[in-house]
Every structure is written in structure tokens, then in C-alpha cells.
Design a protein around this motif. Structure first.
Motif, PDB file in Angstrom:
ATOM      1  N   THR A   1     -32.745  -9.232  32.741  1.00  0.00           N
ATOM      2  CA  THR A   1     -32.138  -9.833  31.550  1.00  0.00           C
ATOM      3  C   THR A   1     -30.811 -10.501  31.894  1.00  0.00           C
ATOM      4  OG1 THR A   1     -33.169  -8.146  30.143  1.00  0.00           O
ATOM      5  CG2 THR A   1     -31.313  -9.352  29.213  1.00  0.00           C
ATOM      6  N   ARG A   2     -30.048  -9.885  32.796  1.00  0.00           N
ATOM      7  CA  ARG A   2     -28.729 -10.403  33.151  1.00  0.00           C
ATOM      8  C   ARG A   2     -28.806 -11.763  33.836  1.00  0.00           C
ATOM      9  NH1 ARG A   2     -24.180  -7.738  33.891  1.00  0.00           N
ATOM     10  NH2 ARG A   2     -23.920  -8.681  35.946  1.00  0.00           N
ATOM     11  N   THR A   3     -29.972 -12.109  34.400  1.00  0.00           N
ATOM     12  CA  THR A   3     -30.089 -13.366  35.142  1.00  0.00           C
ATOM     13  C   THR A   3     -30.441 -14.552  34.258  1.00  0.00           C
ATOM     14  OG1 THR A   3     -32.453 -13.021  35.634  1.00  0.00           O
ATOM     15  CG2 THR A   3     -30.855 -12.067  37.166  1.00  0.00           C
ATOM     16  N   MET A   4     -30.656 -14.331  32.980  1.00  0.00           N
ATOM     17  CA  MET A   4     -31.053 -15.424  32.093  1.00  0.00           C
ATOM     18  C   MET A   4     -30.255 -15.378  30.794  1.00  0.00           C
ATOM     19  SD  MET A   4     -34.836 -13.956  31.019  1.00  0.00           S
ATOM     20  CE  MET A   4     -35.270 -13.663  32.738  1.00  0.00           C
ATOM     21  N   PRO A   5     -30.192 -16.511  30.087  1.00  0.00           N
ATOM     22  CA  PRO A   5     -29.457 -16.523  28.810  1.00  0.00           C
ATOM     23  C   PRO A   5     -30.094 -15.574  27.799  1.00  0.00           C
ATOM     24  CG  PRO A   5     -29.942 -18.756  29.573  1.00  0.00           C
ATOM     25  CD  PRO A   5     -30.738 -17.830  30.437  1.00  0.00           C
TER      26      PRO A   5
ATOM     27  N   VAL B   1     -21.952  -6.504  28.344  1.00  0.00           N
ATOM     28  CA  VAL B   1     -23.150  -6.445  29.191  1.00  0.00           C
ATOM     29  C   VAL B   1     -22.909  -7.183  30.505  1.00  0.00           C
ATOM     30  CG1 VAL B   1     -25.537  -7.237  29.406  1.00  0.00           C
ATOM     31  CG2 VAL B   1     -24.789  -6.116  27.306  1.00  0.00           C
ATOM     32  N   GLU B   2     -22.304  -8.365  30.425  1.00  0.00           N
ATOM     33  CA  GLU B   2     -22.064  -9.168  31.623  1.00  0.00           C
ATOM     34  C   GLU B   2     -21.089  -8.486  32.581  1.00  0.00           C
ATOM     35  OE1 GLU B   2     -20.720 -12.860  30.088  1.00  0.00           O
ATOM     36  OE2 GLU B   2     -22.696 -13.474  29.352  1.00  0.00           O
ATOM     37  N   GLN B   3     -20.164  -7.693  32.059  1.00  0.00           N
ATOM     38  CA  GLN B   3     -19.160  -7.065  32.899  1.00  0.00           C
ATOM     39  C   GLN B   3     -19.567  -5.683  33.382  1.00  0.00           C
ATOM     40  OE1 GLN B   3     -15.716  -9.256  30.375  1.00  0.00           O
ATOM     41  NE2 GLN B   3     -15.034  -7.495  31.489  1.00  0.00           N
ATOM     42  N   PHE B   4     -20.763  -5.215  32.994  1.00  0.00           N
ATOM     43  CA  PHE B   4     -21.293  -3.958  33.507  1.00  0.00           C
ATOM     44  C   PHE B   4     -21.981  -4.227  34.844  1.00  0.00           C
ATOM     45  CE2 PHE B   4     -20.543  -1.413  29.749  1.00  0.00           C
ATOM     46  CZ  PHE B   4     -20.561  -0.127  30.247  1.00  0.00           C
TER      47      PHE B   4
END
Length: 435
Positions: free
Chosen positions: A391-395, A349-352
Motif C-alpha cells: 500500500t505504501r508504494t502507491m497513492p 502512515v508514510e512516516q512509519f
């Protein structure tokens, strides 16, 4: 004449069509200038929407009509730019410029032509490819509303093999996402959970009123991930409308089971073929994982002989090694595997990132269409992509329904499980409404 060439070709770059207005076919020039103005207006509108209403822009960019409009528009501007540039060359008197000036002006304008027209052409290609990919993966259906302010999406990692009948979901996760803030929690369910209850009204609730496998079942083992296999192979008639709704009987049975376990209503599902998942990792250029302890890769079907080790430390894994990192069973437990699978999911998810996806779009789209099946409607993609950006901006939170959290998969306390789930899925919308 060298100065004339620089001026006309420079104006053609700054305001396509202006060169023709000054020294050529004015009708063509007017058409080029108006088209250029419209293009600038569209870009400004897109920039404003990206800030003020990103979901609207993403909805346009993920719809069939929107993607075809983008593709045709970019193809039109690519052709127009080529026509205007070639015409500007002819009217600029480039052939009468000094030899050195002629070479520099021609090279510069040719480079700009290739960059601009090529970029527009590639954008049109990406838009048509995206439309094909989205039509293959996502379905045409009405959008479902949040439940208690949340979207709950069942994520299944399917693992088919020659040594088993059909597919069994070896990875079972429920992603619960706040519909406003994007705050998400991943709830991991062990595949070996027993006595699974089914949500009220489910066909399996009548068949197994005391829990799945309390008095046996129709397959060799009566575990949570066996429910998919049993219904898919033996009793698909229990869910006659599943295929028409973009699902399968096995998936609908798993949905009823996970709803019964967690107490959460599930709007959508996504099934990922774990064998094909390696292709997706490769299309991304690999995935970076911080390996806490060395993980073995097996050389036999019984998972007892080690062929090689994935060493501890930060590793950039290709698809083959990433898949083994998620599946390895040698000298480990199912709960260790669940943790590694969750780690891999978050890393992907983080690398998308947008840049990663755009530069490798063809490979990603090709791999994803083979890997993912889902009942998420195509019309909802704009909203969900925008939500995912939040969602990507938070844990991302995590709750594992495993012994470490005082849950015995053999004799689960489902009331306690639902209390734990409720504790990590309190929506900001629900909080506001209660206040």
C-alpha cells in the motif's frame, strides 16, 4: 606478539570461535564456530524469505513464539560473543604486545564487542517489548477471509471529554484494501450523517427500521457518531458477545451502521484515542504536514477564542499541534476537519518507516498500546504488514461522503452512496474472477 593479537582477535571477529580452534580451548572453539555457522544460515534464510515470501518472515516476527525465539537467540549470541571475545583476549598474548599495538588492538576489539553484543542485546530487548505490545493490542482469534477480494477495516477516532457522556467517534473512516495488490481507498463518513440505515440482521435494524433517528433516539442528538454512545451507555445488551470477541457494543453498532451505509462487509476495526494520538506523534518525532491554510488552536471549550495559529506551509508538528490540526473547529466545517484528519492519517502512515520504528520502538510501542484498540488477530499481522508495504508504494485513494460529492448528510441518498463506494472498491481479484 602484536601480530599474533591482531590475527587471533581479527579471526574472532570474522569467524567467532576460530581463535580458540587455533590457539585455545578447541571444544569452546568448535562450539563457537558451529554456532556462528548456524547464525549465518539463519540470516541467509531470513534474507531469502524477505524476498521470496515476506509474509512468512513477518508472520514469524509477529507471533509470540517467533518473537521469544528471536529474543532468546539474540541474547544467546550476545553472551556467546562476549565469552569468545574475552577468551580471545586472554589467549592472544595481548599483554606482551607493544604498548601502542596493545592499545590499538584492545580498543578496536572492544569497540566491535560493544557494537555486536550491544546490537544483539538491543534486538532481544526489542523482540520482548514487541511481544508484550502485540499481546496487549491484538487479539487471539481466527483470521477472516477477504470479502470480494478486499479487506474493509473501520477506523474510528474517538474523542472523549469532560463535556460529554462517554466517547464519540469524531473521525469515521472505512479503509478498503485490495487483498492482493494492497491498493487502498479511504472512505470518509461525516459524523453528522442522519437517518443511518443498519445492515440487515443488526439488532438496531429492528429498533430503527426507517433509519437512525427517524422518530427520535435514546441520546440528545441522532447523528451517526451518536450511535456508539447510545449503545455503549444505554443498550449494550444488544451486542452480548462483543467484548468476548475483542470489541465493544458501541463499536459493533458502528460497524453495523457503516456496513448499512456503504454496502461493504467489515472484517475488522481499529479505534484510536485522539487524545492519546498526540503521544504517538511525539514518539515518532513529530509529523510533517503541508498546511494549506492557517489553522487555529482554541483557548476555550466553545472553540471560539484563538490561542495561537498553525501557519500555512510545510510544518513539522508535535503531537499537541497535530491533534489540534485535526480537531480545530474555529471558522471551519466538519468537512474541512475530515480532510485534515485524512491528511494527518496519511502523513503518519508514510512516516512509519522500518528505520523510524526500530530506532524509536519503545516509545512507539508504549504510546500505541494506550492509543489503539482493535480486533485484528495477532496471527494475521504478518500478512497485513506485508500488505501495508504494498500500500505504501502507491497513492491512497479517497472518497468523502460530503456535500462536495453531492451527498446531503441531513437527507442522504444511500443508494447513490453505495454506487459511489462500489465505484472505488472494485477489487483486482473480483475483476479477474469476473473475466
Amino acid at each position: 606478539m602484536t601480530k599474533r593479537a591482531w590475527w587471533l582477535l581479527g579471526l574472532n571477529i570474522l569467524i567467532p570461535g576460530s581463535a580458540q580452534l587455533l590457539a585455545g580451548n578447541r571444544k569452546l572453539g568448535r562450539f563457537g564456530v558451529v554456532a556462528s555457522f548456524i547464525f549465518v544460515v539463519l540470516v541467509v534464510i531470513a534474507l531469502v524469505l524477505s524476498v521470496a515470501a515476506p509474509a512468512v518472515l513477518l508472520t514469524i516476527g509477529s507471533s509470540t513464539i517467533g518473537l521469544w525465539a528471536i529474543a532468546l537467540g539474540l541474547a544467546f549470541y550476545a553472551v556467546l560473543w562476549i565469552v569468545l571475545t574475552l577468551n580471545a583476549w586472554s589467549i592472544s598474548g595481548l599483554g606482551r604486545a607493544t604498548p601502542s599495538g596493545r592499545a590499538v588492538v584492545a580498543a578496536f576489539s572492544a569497540i566491535v564487542l560493544v557494537v555486536v553484543a550491544g546490537t544483539a542485546g538491543y534486538g532481544a530487548y526489542v523482540a520482548t517489548t514487541a511481544n508484550s505490545f502485540l499481546s496487549d493490542v491484538f487479539i487471539a482469534a481466527p483470521t477472516k477471509e477477504p470479502i470480494d477480494g478486499r479487506y474493509n477495516i473501520l477506523l474510528l477516532g474517538g474523542d472523549a471529554g469532560a463535556d460529554r457522556d462517554g466517547l464519540r467517534p469524531d473521525s469515521i473512516t472505512l479503509a478498503s484494501i485490495d487483498a492482493e495488490t494492497g491498493e487502498a481507498v479511504l472512505i470518509g463518513l461525516p459524523r453528522n450523517m442522519e437517518l443511518t440505515p443498519f445492515v440487515a440482521g443488526s439488532p438496531l435494524a429492528d429498533k430503527y427500521p426507517d433509519g437512525y433517528g427517524a422518530y427520535g433516539c435514546d441520546v440528545d442528538v441522532c447523528l451517526l457518531n451518536s450511535i456508539y454512545t447510545e449503545v455503549e451507555l444505554n443498550t449494550p445488551e444488544l451486542y452480548p458477545d462483543a467484548v468476548a470477541n475483542g470489541s465493544t457494543p458501541g463499536i459493533e453498532a458502528m460497524r453495523d451502521a457503516v456496513e448499512g451505509i456503504t454496502g461493504l462487509g467489515i472484517q475488522y476495526y481499529a479505534l484510536i484515542d485522539m487524545q492519546g494520538f498526540s503521544d504517538l506523534i511525539d514518539s515518532l518525532g513529530g509529523v510533517t504536514i503541508n498546511v494549506e491554510e492557517a489553522v487555529p488552536i482554541h483557548a476555550d471549550a466553545e472553540f471560539t477564542i484563538v490561542a495561537e495559529w498553525i501557519p500555512a506551509g510545510v510544518q513539522v508538528m508535535d503531537g499537541y499541534h497535530a491533534l489540534w490540526y485535526a480537531r480545530s473547529r474555529h471558522d471551519t466545517t466538519d468537512y474541512d476537519r475530515m480532510e485534515r484528519q485524512r491528511q494527518l492519517q496519511q502523513a503518519v502512515v508514510e512516516q512509519f518507516t522500518p528505520a523510524n520504528v526500530l530506532t524509536k520502538f519503545q516509545a512507539i510501542a508504549s504510546a500505541s498500546s494506550k492509543v489503539v484498540t482493535t480486533d485484528v488477530p495477532q496471527g494475521s499481522l504478518g500478512y497485513f504488514v506485508n500488505l501495508a508495504s504494498k500500500t505504501r508504494t502507491m497513492p491512497i485513494g479517497s472518497l468523502e461522503l460530503v456535500p462536495a460529492n453531492d451527498i446531503d448528510p441531513e437527507f442522504p441518498d444511500f443508494e447513490y452512496i453505495r454506487e459511489l463506494v462500489a465505484g472505488v472498491t472494485v477489487s483486482s481479484v473480483a475483476d479477474d474472477s469476473s473475466e
